[in-house]
Design a protein around this motif. Structure first.
Motif, short mmCIF file in Angstrom:
data_model
loop_
_atom_site.label_atom_id
_atom_site.label_comp_id
_atom_site.label_asym_id
_atom_site.label_seq_id
_atom_site.Cartn_x
_atom_site.Cartn_y
_atom_site.Cartn_z
N GLN A 11 46.12 35.12 34.14
CA GLN A 11 45.84 36.56 34.12
C GLN A 11 44.47 36.72 34.77
O GLN A 11 43.50 36.10 34.34
N HIS A 12 44.41 37.55 35.81
CA HIS A 12 43.18 37.71 36.59
C HIS A 12 42.70 39.15 36.45
O HIS A 12 43.27 40.05 37.04
N SER A 14 40.05 41.98 37.23
CA SER A 14 39.13 42.14 38.34
C SER A 14 38.87 43.60 38.65
O SER A 14 39.55 44.50 38.17
N CYS A 21 33.95 39.37 42.31
CA CYS A 21 35.41 39.32 42.39
C CYS A 21 35.86 38.98 43.81
O CYS A 21 36.80 38.20 43.99
N TRP A 43 47.70 39.94 38.51
CA TRP A 43 46.56 40.83 38.70
C TRP A 43 46.47 41.79 37.53
O TRP A 43 47.46 42.39 37.12
N ARG A 44 45.27 41.95 36.99
CA ARG A 44 45.02 42.92 35.93
C ARG A 44 43.78 43.70 36.33
O ARG A 44 42.76 43.12 36.70
N ASP A 45 43.87 45.00 36.27
CA ASP A 45 42.75 45.86 36.64
C ASP A 45 41.72 45.91 35.52
O ASP A 45 42.06 46.06 34.35
N TRP A 74 49.51 43.09 47.58
CA TRP A 74 48.58 42.00 47.86
C TRP A 74 47.90 42.19 49.21
O TRP A 74 46.71 41.87 49.36
N HIS A 77 45.35 44.87 48.43
CA HIS A 77 44.34 44.20 47.61
C HIS A 77 43.31 43.51 48.52
O HIS A 77 42.11 43.70 48.38
N ASP A 123 45.47 47.74 30.94
CA ASP A 123 44.97 46.41 31.32
C ASP A 123 43.60 46.18 30.69
O ASP A 123 43.33 45.10 30.14
N THR A 136 33.59 40.84 35.15
CA THR A 136 34.55 40.54 36.21
C THR A 136 33.93 39.58 37.21
O THR A 136 32.72 39.65 37.45
N PRO A 137 34.75 38.66 37.74
CA PRO A 137 36.13 38.42 37.38
C PRO A 137 36.25 37.66 36.06
O PRO A 137 35.35 36.94 35.67
#
Length: 168
Positions: A11-12, A14, A21, A43-45, A74, A77, A123, A136-137
């Motif tokens: 789980q990222h 960012s 990040c 991806w997690r906001d 992506w 992103h 998130d 973050t990250p």
């Protein structure tokens, strides 16, 4: 990114405006190359409140995902991180246009109406609920917290340990 049934899920959390990040992106790419088929990145906001454009950028990413799917997300992103020092509304729109196939009227409406803000906040709440001191990250490798833009070797050590652990 990566297979849904991967042994290791990262789980990222960012923020698109966070310079740390953007620095970890080459490491993420290296992890995905080295562990192809065995690691999944989610991806997690986590837009930090002092980054004025981070929440709109997170919402914009969600709208690209909703309209065009994961591959387009992506690409968007990466474009947002390449432009992280200038993520104003005009830039978010321009970058979405560069992806191609994004319905810009729908995109603008989603940003105007904050269509995806609740999901972004979910998130953030999920990260906060862990009790970890989130900056973050931030990463959770199979549920174990990892803070910061660490070098590849540190991620490799932790991923290898997760792969060696008995499957649940």
């Amino acid at each position: 990114l990566g297979p849904a049934n991967a042994r290791v899920v990262i789980q990222h959390f960012s923020d698109f405006q966070c310079p740390f990040c953007s620095r970890v992106l080459p490491t993420v790419d290296q992890i995905m190359e080295r562990y192809r088929g065995r690691v999944r990145f989610v991806w997690r906001d986590y837009p930090l409140p002092f980054h004025n454009n981070a929440m709109p950028a997170a919402e914009a990413g969600r709208e690209v995902l909703a309209q065009r799917g994961a591959d387009a997300f992506w690409r968007y992103h990466h474009l947002m991180f390449q432009n992280s020092s200038n993520l104003d509304r005009a830039t978010l729109e321009r970058l979405a246009g560069e992806i191609g196939g994004v319905n810009m009227d729908r995109f603008r409406a989603a940003l105007d109406n904050h269509t995806h803000q609740a999901a972004v906040r979910e998130d953030m709440a999920a990260a906060d609920a862990t009790g970890a001191q989130i900056g973050t990250p931030a990463f959770f490798i199979n549920g174990k917290f990892v803070a910061g833009a660490l070098p590849f070797e540190e991620f490799q050590r932790r991923i290898d340990a997760a792969l060696a652990a008995p499957a649940h």
